[in-house]
Design an enzyme around this catalytic site. Structure first.
Site, PDB file in Angstrom:
ATOM      1  N   ASP A 178     -37.611  -7.338  12.104  1.00  0.00           N
ATOM      2  CA  ASP A 178     -38.562  -8.197  12.819  1.00  0.00           C
ATOM      3  C   ASP A 178     -37.980  -8.715  14.133  1.00  0.00           C
ATOM      4  OD1 ASP A 178     -40.012  -7.861  10.536  1.00  0.00           O
ATOM      5  OD2 ASP A 178     -40.283  -9.992  10.111  1.00  0.00           O
ATOM      6  N   HIS A 228     -45.982  -7.915  15.189  1.00  0.00           N
ATOM      7  CA  HIS A 228     -45.454  -9.147  14.587  1.00  0.00           C
ATOM      8  C   HIS A 228     -45.967 -10.353  15.385  1.00  0.00           C
ATOM      9  CE1 HIS A 228     -42.753 -11.445  12.114  1.00  0.00           C
ATOM     10  NE2 HIS A 228     -41.867 -11.706  13.049  1.00  0.00           N
ATOM     11  N   HIS A 232     -44.973 -15.312  18.324  1.00  0.00           N
ATOM     12  CA  HIS A 232     -44.204 -15.845  17.199  1.00  0.00           C
ATOM     13  C   HIS A 232     -44.255 -17.372  17.152  1.00  0.00           C
ATOM     14  CE1 HIS A 232     -41.134 -15.882  14.043  1.00  0.00           C
ATOM     15  NE2 HIS A 232     -41.163 -14.578  14.042  1.00  0.00           N
ATOM     16  N   HIS A 335     -33.694  -8.552  10.672  1.00  0.00           N
ATOM     17  CA  HIS A 335     -34.103  -8.902  12.034  1.00  0.00           C
ATOM     18  C   HIS A 335     -33.243  -8.169  13.049  1.00  0.00           C
ATOM     19  CE1 HIS A 335     -35.686 -12.251   9.650  1.00  0.00           C
ATOM     20  NE2 HIS A 335     -36.606 -12.366  10.589  1.00  0.00           N
TER      21      HIS A 335
HETATM   22 ZN   LIG Z   1     -40.277 -13.085  12.890  1.00  0.00          ZN
END
Ligand SMILES: [Zn+2]
Length: 377
Positions: A178, A228, A232, A335
């Site tokens: 991510d 995503h 964010h 990540h």
């Molecule tokens: Zn994230």
């Protein structure tokens, strides 16, 4: 003369049929089994009490990862927001404070036995019965599992003392990254290339605008890229259903523009539960999206570069636990961060050594994995 040959043949055929019949019935000696997803659980003490199959609570709780606490004359089971309490002096069971009209839990010589169907139902499992083989199989719909027919073969093989093929085959793992694309995406990407491992990336729209070439590089190598969100930013993403879907779509649009691929799969920031409302959930479906959370969390963001070994350990522990509970598809959350680039080679080496297969997300073979338990996402 011919008559004798016919008689001979008939005798042979009869013998064969009787033989087959016996082999088929080898599990009808009364031996009972409990199945979980694609395997038979090694539980020995299976009892039928008043027509209901019960097993030692401590055994089944271990395989279903159900926490059990015994204190002050009661035993408590907590799972999926439910609380089952057994009172040792009265022998009564309550579910969320309500008296159960029968005895799903029984104490036999100091050992607690619980109804398999009961614990399965109350902790979110489905179950099916294989009458001929005295076997109850429990499973979660959202996890891939072999068919009823194929599971019969597993039971037969187990009864014959063989190790069934389906339990020796290790699960498939999906490495997911991510918050990229950024400088660490390129390092993770190089590691994946080195080990020839496919993965899935969930990129942020605003980062993609700054790193178009990274998006193209990752896509060209055959890794799947999903959205995503754009920012964010919790307040922006979850401010309203409109802003939520605009954030997810914005990312997908940039992926389409840069790679030509339609990004059906999204991962919402911070995981879907409890932030995604019913309206947002519906909007995802209406817009043709699928959504992944994860079943193994590396917690990589918590650690420094020097603590990268802890990330490796978290993945090992999580994957081991998921495998034991019968998961056939393991989605690991990572990540694009500095500490993760250090841990990644060790994670891959361990998974390869343990015999796991790596896959990238395949839209035409979608696997459901979301905390909302929405089978349509
Ligand atoms: Zn994230």
């Amino acid at each position: 003369m011919q008559k004798w040959i016919w008689l001979f043949c008939i005798t042979i055929i009869c013998t064969l049929f009787v033989g087959v019949g016996k082999a088929e019935a080898s599990n009808e000696s009364g031996k009972r089994y409990i199945g979980l997803h694609d395997r038979i659980l090694p539980i020995e003490d299976i009892r039928v009490i008043d027509g209901d199959t019960k097993v030692p609570l401590k055994d089944i709780a271990k395989y279903l990862y159900v926490p059990v606490y015994t204190k002050d004359g009661t035993t408590t089971i907590r799972k999926s927001g439910k609380e089952i309490i057994f009172n040792h002096s009265t022998g009564a069971t309550t579910l969320d404070g309500l008296d159960q009209p029968w005895e799903p839990i029984a104490s036999i010589d100091g050992e607690l036995f619980i109804s398999v169907k009961y614990i399965a139902r109350e902790t979110g499992f489905q179950f099916e019965y294989f009458q001929q083989y005295h076997t109850i199989r429990i499973y979660r719909n959202e996890f891939n599992h072999i068919s009823h027919k194929a599971f019969e073969e597993v039971i037969k093989a187990y009864a014959a003392g063989e190790q069934p093929v389906s339990t020796t085959k290790k699960a498939t793992v999906y490495l997911t990254f991510d918050d990229g694309p950024n400088q660490f995406t390129l390092i993770n990407h190089a590691t994946l290339e080195k080990y020839k491992v496919p993965a899935t990336f969930f990129f942020l729209g605003n980062h993609m605008k700054q790193n178009e070439s990274i998006v193209k590089t990752v896509s060209t190598s055959g890794h799947y890229i999903g959205s995503h969100s754009m920012t964010h930013n919790r307040a922006l993403v979850y401010g309203s259903t409109e802003s939520f879907i605009a954030e997810m779509k914005g990312g997908a649009d940039i992926i389409k523009e840069l790679t030509g691929e339609t990004a059906y799969l999204v991962r919402v920031p911070y995981g879907s539960k409890p932030l995604v409302t019913e309206s947002m959930q519906k909007s995802l479906r209406d817009n043709g999206f699928k959504m992944w959370d994860w079943n193994v969390d590396s917690n990589d963001w918590r650690y420094t570069d020097k603590q990268a070994d802890q990330i490796v350990k978290n993945v090992q522990d999580g994957v081991t636990k998921a495998t034991k509970s019968g998961d056939k598809d393991i989605i690991i959350l990572l990540h694009d961060r500095s500490q993760t680039t250090i841990a990644l080679p060790k994670i891959i080496e361990w998974l390869q050594k343990e015999g796991y297969t790596f896959k990238t997300y395949e839209p035409d073979k979608h696997i459901t994995q979301n905390f909302l338990r929405d089978p349509l996402l």
